[in-house]
Every structure is written in structure tokens, then in C-alpha cells.
Design a protein around this motif. Structure first.
Motif, PDB file in Angstrom:
ATOM      1  N   ASP A 132     -12.833  11.241   1.667  1.00 58.16           N
ATOM      2  CA  ASP A 132     -12.978  11.784   3.016  1.00 58.16           C
ATOM      3  C   ASP A 132     -12.630  13.255   2.931  1.00 58.16           C
ATOM      4  OD1 ASP A 132     -13.439   9.316   4.780  1.00 58.16           O
ATOM      5  OD2 ASP A 132     -11.658   8.773   3.615  1.00 58.16           O
TER       6      ASP A 132
ATOM      7  N   SER B 162      -5.659   0.211  -6.767  1.00 57.00           N
ATOM      8  CA  SER B 162      -6.569  -0.100  -5.665  1.00 57.00           C
ATOM      9  C   SER B 162      -5.860  -0.153  -4.313  1.00 57.00           C
ATOM     10  CB  SER B 162      -7.266  -1.441  -5.919  1.00 57.00           C
ATOM     11  OG  SER B 162      -6.306  -2.477  -6.064  1.00 57.00           O
ATOM     12  N   ASN B 163      -4.517  -0.038  -4.316  1.00 59.56           N
ATOM     13  CA  ASN B 163      -3.752  -0.012  -3.073  1.00 59.56           C
ATOM     14  C   ASN B 163      -3.092   1.349  -2.837  1.00 59.56           C
ATOM     15  OD1 ASN B 163      -4.422  -2.636  -2.566  1.00 59.56           O
ATOM     16  ND2 ASN B 163      -2.439  -3.500  -3.091  1.00 59.56           N
TER      17      ASN B 163
ATOM     18  N   GLN C  33      -8.114   1.037   7.793  1.00 64.40           N
ATOM     19  CA  GLN C  33      -9.268   0.323   7.202  1.00 64.40           C
ATOM     20  C   GLN C  33      -9.033  -0.026   5.741  1.00 64.40           C
ATOM     21  OE1 GLN C  33     -12.606   2.908   7.954  1.00 64.40           O
ATOM     22  NE2 GLN C  33     -12.497   2.636  10.168  1.00 64.40           N
ATOM     23  N   GLN C  34      -8.361   0.875   5.010  1.00 68.76           N
ATOM     24  CA  GLN C  34      -8.082   0.610   3.599  1.00 68.76           C
ATOM     25  C   GLN C  34      -7.044  -0.480   3.414  1.00 68.76           C
ATOM     26  OE1 GLN C  34     -10.299   2.223   1.629  1.00 68.76           O
ATOM     27  NE2 GLN C  34     -10.883   2.950   3.665  1.00 68.76           N
TER      28      GLN C  34
ATOM     29  N   PHE D 299       0.828  -1.202   0.000  1.00 71.41           N
ATOM     30  CA  PHE D 299       0.000   0.000   0.000  1.00 71.41           C
ATOM     31  C   PHE D 299       0.868   1.261   0.000  1.00 71.41           C
ATOM     32  CE2 PHE D 299      -2.653  -3.318   1.672  1.00 71.41           C
ATOM     33  CZ  PHE D 299      -3.900  -3.068   1.117  1.00 71.41           C
TER      34      PHE D 299
ATOM     35  N   PRO E  94     -13.551   7.546  -6.703  1.00 72.74           N
ATOM     36  CA  PRO E  94     -13.525   6.621  -5.559  1.00 72.74           C
ATOM     37  C   PRO E  94     -14.028   7.348  -4.313  1.00 72.74           C
ATOM     38  CG  PRO E  94     -11.318   7.406  -6.057  1.00 72.74           C
ATOM     39  CD  PRO E  94     -12.208   7.935  -7.148  1.00 72.74           C
TER      40      PRO E  94
ATOM     41  N   ILE F 295      -8.808   5.666   8.966  1.00 72.67           N
ATOM     42  CA  ILE F 295      -9.197   5.549   7.558  1.00 72.67           C
ATOM     43  C   ILE F 295      -8.150   4.760   6.785  1.00 72.67           C
ATOM     44  CG2 ILE F 295      -9.518   6.852   5.411  1.00 72.67           C
ATOM     45  CD1 ILE F 295     -10.678   9.133   7.213  1.00 72.67           C
ATOM     46  N   ILE F 296      -6.877   5.089   7.011  1.00 72.75           N
ATOM     47  CA  ILE F 296      -5.791   4.407   6.301  1.00 72.75           C
ATOM     48  C   ILE F 296      -5.739   2.942   6.695  1.00 72.75           C
ATOM     49  CG2 ILE F 296      -3.279   4.288   6.078  1.00 72.75           C
ATOM     50  CD1 ILE F 296      -3.268   7.371   6.448  1.00 72.75           C
TER      51      ILE F 296
ATOM     52  N   ILE G  56      -3.653   5.357  -1.810  1.00 74.66           N
ATOM     53  CA  ILE G  56      -4.508   6.369  -1.194  1.00 74.66           C
ATOM     54  C   ILE G  56      -3.900   7.726  -1.517  1.00 74.66           C
ATOM     55  CG2 ILE G  56      -5.463   7.284   0.958  1.00 74.66           C
ATOM     56  CD1 ILE G  56      -5.022   4.472   2.174  1.00 74.66           C
TER      57      ILE G  56
ATOM     58  N   LYS H  69      -7.584   4.020  -4.478  1.00 69.57           N
ATOM     59  CA  LYS H  69      -8.638   3.399  -3.676  1.00 69.57           C
ATOM     60  C   LYS H  69      -9.483   4.440  -2.960  1.00 69.57           C
ATOM     61  CE  LYS H  69      -9.448  -0.367  -0.433  1.00 69.57           C
ATOM     62  NZ  LYS H  69      -8.829  -1.446   0.382  1.00 69.57           N
ATOM     63  N   ARG H  70      -8.849   5.546  -2.560  1.00 67.81           N
ATOM     64  CA  ARG H  70      -9.559   6.529  -1.748  1.00 67.81           C
ATOM     65  C   ARG H  70      -8.819   7.862  -1.793  1.00 67.81           C
ATOM     66  NH1 ARG H  70     -13.312   4.840   1.873  1.00 67.81           N
ATOM     67  NH2 ARG H  70     -14.249   6.455   3.193  1.00 67.81           N
TER      68      ARG H  70
END
Length: 299
Positions: A235, A140-141, A296-297, A73, A232, A293-294, A143, A170-171
Motif C-alpha cells: 500500500d 505471514s503475520n 483485513q490482514q 500479528f 508481497p 488495511i491492518i 506487516i 504479509k504486507r
């Protein structure tokens, strides 16, 4: 009610004269750059290790946690600085803490700044860094995180990725981002007296320094004039005493209307980039939320 630490920190910020700097046109960006840190000290790293490399004109600092057990990640961080300065101590301190406490690898981006570089060069660099990240990490990995101008850059990057049909992160974690470079929202003037960091005149000056031949309403400068469809999850951290807050509310509403899964965290009476401010009770709480948040991802 805000905490006692809030009043202490905001008083210190006013005494430092940031509001005065951001109340001038042209903005004296050289004064802001006195706080820039290109290479973090060992103390700033908080036990993490770092390496640096160049992507086009961007200096990338990779922060690796003490126990690098999961290198799948990446947290790609665009710090703020009104497009004319940064990263500074707040940027390094916050990112180093997130890396140490979550175990994620992070890249700090020291991208080209105005007035020497215009927005097209800056965004070209951001695109190139993301492409470099994709060589090692799945989209997807990844952020994306950014504050202020950096929040603007991760929003416009994502819009370009969708337009070009490239792998998405991913986010997004957007901290007090700049949604509209034109700053024409009449509500901004009402918030300006309460913002202890930014002022409309200086921010407008900085925007003009980096716009080049583009209009301030161009989506490359102002993501609110682009589309958020296909984004995606986001936050979005906003502070009520931030001159960018009125446009952030509009950006939030447009995101929701276009189907984005957006989680909004509003800091009551909080100033610009409040989650990154040191010692403040509200900032510590919000940085803890970002850690969660991180984590959880990564699970």
C-alpha cells in the motif's frame, strides 16, 4: 479541494520552520532531534501498554493494545526522520492510535541515525530486528510500515529478504517513502516550492551523511535501483506536494511492471507524510484506511 484543516496544518508547519531546516546544507540535524521522543508518555500511549528492549543498537518499543486478544500479528514500524532523527510525536501518536483501534501489537524502531551511524549499520539493525520478530511471529503475520526514510528502510529490507530467501512479511504499508537517495529527478525542483516540510538541499545533505562508502544509487540507499520482483502486496501513500513524489511515481511504475500487487493512494496537493499529520481531515481519512488495511490482514 483541500479541506480548511489542510490549510491550517500546512500553515503551522511552515511557521515551525521545518522547510528552513531542510533548506540548509549541512542540514542542522540537532534541531530536528529536539522533537525526538525515545520513551512515550502515558498520554501518548492512548491506553496501550509498552515495554522496551534493545536489538543491537536499536531501541524497540513494543506497544500492546488494551485488549490483547490476538497476539499472533505484529506491525513493525520504521519511523521517518531523514535518517538523522526520530521517532517524534507524529510517529507515536499515529502508531498508538493504530494499535488501540485495530488490536494489533506493534514495534516502534528507534534505529541508529546519521551522521553517527551510516546506512550499513542502520540496515544491519533493521535486519536484526526483523530476525527477532521472526522468533515469535510468522512472516505471514507481520506487516511492515514506514514513512519517509522509514518507508525506504522497509523497501530495502524486503529486497534483502527476497535475496536471502528469508520469510517475507504479509504486507508493506509505505507512507511517502524515499525511493531514490540521489534526488536527481528533474521533476523534484518543480515540486520543491509546494512542499511545506522538505527541501531538496537538506534531504540531499542528510543522505550524504548516512551513505558512508556507498553510492547514493546503491540499492541499499535507493530501492528503486534494486528489484521489486517477489514483493508481497504494497500500500503506497503518495502526496502531490511532496518532493519525493516524482520518484514515488517511478517506484510505483517499476513495482507494477515487476508484478507487485501495489495499491496506490494519492493525496491531491498533500505534503510529505500527510497521513500522519494531526487534525487534518485528509490525514484522518487516510489513517482510517490504514486501520482497515491492518484489520483485513488480521482476519
Amino acid at each position: 479541494m483541500p479541506s480548511l484543516s489542510y490549510y491550517i496544518v500546512t500553515t503551522v508547519l511552515r511557521l515551525k520552520g521545518l522547510k528552513k531546516i531542510f533548506s540548509q546544507d549541512p542540514i542542522p540535524y540537532e534541531k530536528l532531534r529536539k522533537e525526538d521522543i525515545r520513551k512515550p508518555s502515558k498520554r501518548m500511549l492512548k491506553g496501550n501498554t509498552s515495554t522496551q528492549f534493545m536489538v543491537l543498537s536499536t531501541l524497540v518499543t513494543a506497544l500492546v493494545p488494551p485488549k490483547n486478544e490476538n497476539d499472533q500479528f505484529l506491525l513493525l514500524y520504521c519511523p521517518g526522520g531523514a535518517f538523522v532523527s526520530g521517532p517524534n510525536l507524529l510517529s507515536w501518536d499515529s502508531l498508538a492510535r493504530l494499535v488501540k483501534n485495530t488490536g494489533i501489537t506493534a514495534w516502534m524502531l528507534d534505529y541508529p541515525k546519521a551522521p553517527e551511524s551510516k546506512i550499513l549499520e542502520t540496515t544491519q539493525n533493521i535486519d536484526a530486528v526483523y530476525a527477532k520478530a521472526l522468533e515469535k511471529y510468522h512472516g505471514s503475520n507481520i506487516i511492515l510500515m514506514g514513512d519517509s526514510a522509514g518507508g525506504n528502510l522497509i523497501l530495502t529490507l524486503t529486497q534483502r529478504l527476497i535475496e536471502k530467501k528469508l520469510p517475507l512479511p504479509k504486507r508493506l504499508i509505505a507512507i511517502c517513502p524515499a525511493f531514490d537517495g540521489s534526488l536527481t529527478n528533474p521533476e523534484i525542483d518543480k515540486v520543491d516550492p509546494y512542499d511545506c516540510i522538505l527541501s531538496k538541499k537538506g534531504v540531499q545533505s542528510a543522505k550524504k551523511m548516512c551513505q558512508g562508502n556507498l553510492k547514493l544509487e546503491d540499492p541499499m540507499m535507493s530501492p528503486i535501483y534494486g528489484s521489486f520482483k517477489g514483493f508481497p502486496p504494497v500500500d503506497l501513500f503518495m502526496g502531490e506536494y511532496d518532493i519525493l513524489y516524482p520518484d514515488q511515481k517511478l517506484g510505483r511504475d517499476k513495482m507494477k511492471a515487476e508484478g507487485v500487487d501495489v495499491s496506490v493512494i494519492i493525496g491531491e496537493k498533500m505534503p510529505h507524510i500527510w497521513p500522519l499529520l494531526p487534525f487534518m481531515k485528509e490525514a484522518i481519512k487516510s489513517l482510517n484506511e490504514i486501520e482497515q488495511i491492518i484489520l483485513q490482514q488480521m482476519n
